[in-house]
Write an enzyme that holds these catalytic residues in place. Structure first.
Site, PDB file in Angstrom:
ATOM      1  N   CYS A 122       0.803  -1.222   0.000  1.00  0.00           N
ATOM      2  CA  CYS A 122       0.000   0.000   0.000  1.00  0.00           C
ATOM      3  C   CYS A 122       0.840   1.279   0.000  1.00  0.00           C
ATOM      4  O   CYS A 122       0.304   2.379  -0.055  1.00  0.00           O
ATOM      5  CB  CYS A 122      -0.979   0.007   1.168  1.00  0.00           C
ATOM      6  SG  CYS A 122      -2.273  -1.241   0.968  1.00  0.00           S
ATOM      7  N   HIS A 164      -2.101   2.851  -5.949  1.00  0.00           N
ATOM      8  CA  HIS A 164      -3.021   1.789  -6.332  1.00  0.00           C
ATOM      9  C   HIS A 164      -4.453   2.290  -6.162  1.00  0.00           C
ATOM     10  O   HIS A 164      -4.675   3.360  -5.601  1.00  0.00           O
ATOM     11  CB  HIS A 164      -2.791   0.517  -5.497  1.00  0.00           C
ATOM     12  CG  HIS A 164      -3.060   0.695  -4.042  1.00  0.00           C
ATOM     13  ND1 HIS A 164      -2.198   1.355  -3.193  1.00  0.00           N
ATOM     14  CD2 HIS A 164      -4.109   0.306  -3.278  1.00  0.00           C
ATOM     15  CE1 HIS A 164      -2.693   1.360  -1.964  1.00  0.00           C
ATOM     16  NE2 HIS A 164      -3.862   0.728  -1.988  1.00  0.00           N
ATOM     17  N   HIS A 198     -13.027   8.813  -8.289  1.00  0.00           N
ATOM     18  CA  HIS A 198     -12.048   8.810  -9.382  1.00  0.00           C
ATOM     19  C   HIS A 198     -10.957   9.860  -9.194  1.00  0.00           C
ATOM     20  O   HIS A 198     -10.483  10.471 -10.136  1.00  0.00           O
ATOM     21  CB  HIS A 198     -12.729   8.960 -10.744  1.00  0.00           C
ATOM     22  CG  HIS A 198     -13.385   7.694 -11.182  1.00  0.00           C
ATOM     23  ND1 HIS A 198     -14.641   7.346 -10.752  1.00  0.00           N
ATOM     24  CD2 HIS A 198     -12.940   6.695 -11.966  1.00  0.00           C
ATOM     25  CE1 HIS A 198     -14.964   6.172 -11.283  1.00  0.00           C
ATOM     26  NE2 HIS A 198     -13.945   5.747 -12.018  1.00  0.00           N
ATOM     27  N   GLU A 254     -12.975  -1.001   1.683  1.00  0.00           N
ATOM     28  CA  GLU A 254     -11.858  -0.740   0.781  1.00  0.00           C
ATOM     29  C   GLU A 254     -11.729  -1.859  -0.249  1.00  0.00           C
ATOM     30  O   GLU A 254     -11.380  -1.625  -1.398  1.00  0.00           O
ATOM     31  CB  GLU A 254     -10.568  -0.588   1.587  1.00  0.00           C
ATOM     32  CG  GLU A 254      -9.416  -0.111   0.749  1.00  0.00           C
ATOM     33  CD  GLU A 254      -8.217   0.267   1.581  1.00  0.00           C
ATOM     34  OE1 GLU A 254      -8.029   1.469   1.805  1.00  0.00           O
ATOM     35  OE2 GLU A 254      -7.482  -0.650   2.007  1.00  0.00           O
TER      36      GLU A 254
END
Length: 151
Positions: free
Chosen positions: A23, A27, A68, A123
């Site tokens: 992470c 990503h 987005h 998530e």
């Protein structure tokens, strides 16, 4: 006490600073915000809040500001280059963890006057974080709860 919940799907990218693991890399996720409201009383229509109002107040904010978008910490070294490229960004004061994103959405719902008691951010299909204010009876105050389902 009455409770209602609305789910709001959205997509976002992020990475975690000072993290040892995957992470730390840029990503993305297909996230799901689950917003729960609560009230002891119903309005004249017999509702806690109209589901459409939640969409108007919270979904529209998510659509405009974080859907987005790449959510980055204000100190992320990639920030300047991404801004120069006009990439769609949302800059956060804190690391853009699932916990902090859940709190971000909670705070936004609360600022709109909604009687929000909890926001859960899925998530992935296996991991979610929940933010709620206040203390549980007979326990210390807990503001963040991270729960991961075993896959």
């Amino acid at each position: 006490m009455y409770r209602i919940t609305r789910e709001i799907p959205f997509c976002y990218g992020h990475r975690l600073l000072n993290y040892k693991g995957k992470c730390a890399n840029l990503h993305g996720h297909n996230g799901l915000a689950v917003i729960t409201l609560e009230s002891a009383e119903l309005d004249e229509q017999g509702m806690v809040v109209d589901f459409t109002e939640i969409r108007t107040l919270v979904s529209s904010w998510i659509d405009q500001f974080i859907d987005h978008k790449l959510l980055l910490h204000k100190d992320d070294p990639a920030l300047a280059a991404l801004q120069k490229m006009n990439e769609p960004l949302f800059v956060m004061e804190v690391n853009p963890t699932a916990e902090n994103i859940a709190k971000l959405i909670f705070d936004q719902a609360k600022s709109k006057g909604l009687p929000v008691v909890e926001v859960t951010l899925w998530e992935t299909t296996n991991c979610f974080a929940t933010y709620r204010e206040g203390a549980r009876a007979n326990t210390e105050a807990h503001e963040l709860t991270l729960t991961a389902k075993n896959s």
